[in-house]
Write an enzyme that holds these catalytic residues in place. Sequence first.
Site, PDB file in Angstrom:
ATOM      1  CE  LYS A 120      21.685 -22.351  -1.859  1.00 45.43           C
ATOM      2  NZ  LYS A 120      20.536 -23.233  -1.647  1.00 45.43           N
ATOM      3  CE  LYS A 202      28.613 -27.607   6.032  1.00 45.78           C
ATOM      4  NZ  LYS A 202      27.462 -26.901   6.586  1.00 45.78           N
ATOM      5  CE  LYS A 205      25.082 -32.946  -1.661  1.00 49.21           C
ATOM      6  NZ  LYS A 205      24.323 -33.542  -0.616  1.00 49.21           N
TER       7      LYS A 205
END
Length: 337
Positions: A120, A202, A205
């Site tokens: 991240k 994976k 969204k």
Amino acid sequence: METPITKKKNIFSAIQPTGTFTLGNYLGALKYWVRFQENEDYNAIFCIADEHALTVRQVPSELRNRTLEAYAMIMACGIDPEKSLFFIQNHVPAHAQAAWILNCYTQFGELSRMTQFKDKSAKHADNINAGLFTYPALMAADILLYQTDIVPVGDDQKQHVEIARNIAQRFNSVYGDVFNIPEPLIAKVGARIMSLQDPAKKMSKSDENINSYILLTDTNDQIIKKFKRAVTDSEASVKYRNGKTGVSNLMSILSVTTGKTFEQIETEFEGKGYGDFKTAVAEAVIAEIEPVRNEYERLIKDKAYLEQCYRKGAEKASKIANRTLGKMYKKVGFLPL
Ligand code: TRP
């Protein structure tokens, strides 16, 4: 002979309110949550981790809407706030309070090793904030406040459950048994539903290609179209194996939605093309999520009922969480008010 007293196990899990959930969230997490809720051997505790969502920049009005939408969607999937303890993280201040204390029992070095932090911070290089770094201490607070035995999570969160265990053991070794030591539980089938366009990734969204994921709010037509476009291979044989990641992913989806084994699916589609197979997958998915979508549409209109549910959830959760927090305060030596 004495009858053994079997204590119910506490299971805890949480999900971030980052937009509408995908089929991956449903098959990999939410469907299992409902199974735990229905199993007499468990106390099921579920939370919407809105505080964790703040570790990346959010548009306030969107975060607010998404949190309510997530609450309604999880209820639509079958979580019943009368059977499960179901609440929103920021409504239970003990989480943030406990997280501060646990931060002081978490090492810089161990946080630096978290792969999610590394990923991240690479992705949000302009906002590597302290919350992103200490995210696991808040997650440890979520888990440990409820004396959790089992934490069902996706494999990407396993490392965070392990650090929660380490923090709990460290705290206990100084102060005695304050926390139960939790175990991660990673679902085998369904834990990783992959992108329909790139089965190496994976299903997410946040993917730019909307054909790569199914949302729980997608219409039946959209679902059919997305499965028709799903990436397969040029072999035209429905087999679960390495090198056939697209087909294998579709088979996993069909298996979790229908309960059929891979062998049964292979036999059923022997000699048939991918067209029939994809239609069968789309139909199985529709059968599963159409009722969820309908229930969601009904619930999201009933704001008063939703509020009543999350209010009760927060009250019940606070009672339990404050018991553990009180112990922590006492152990670390805070002067009581
Ligand atoms: N970090 C988890 C995720 O992003 C969500 C989460 C927050 C969680 N607190 C938790 C999961 C406690 C399990 C237990 O998926």
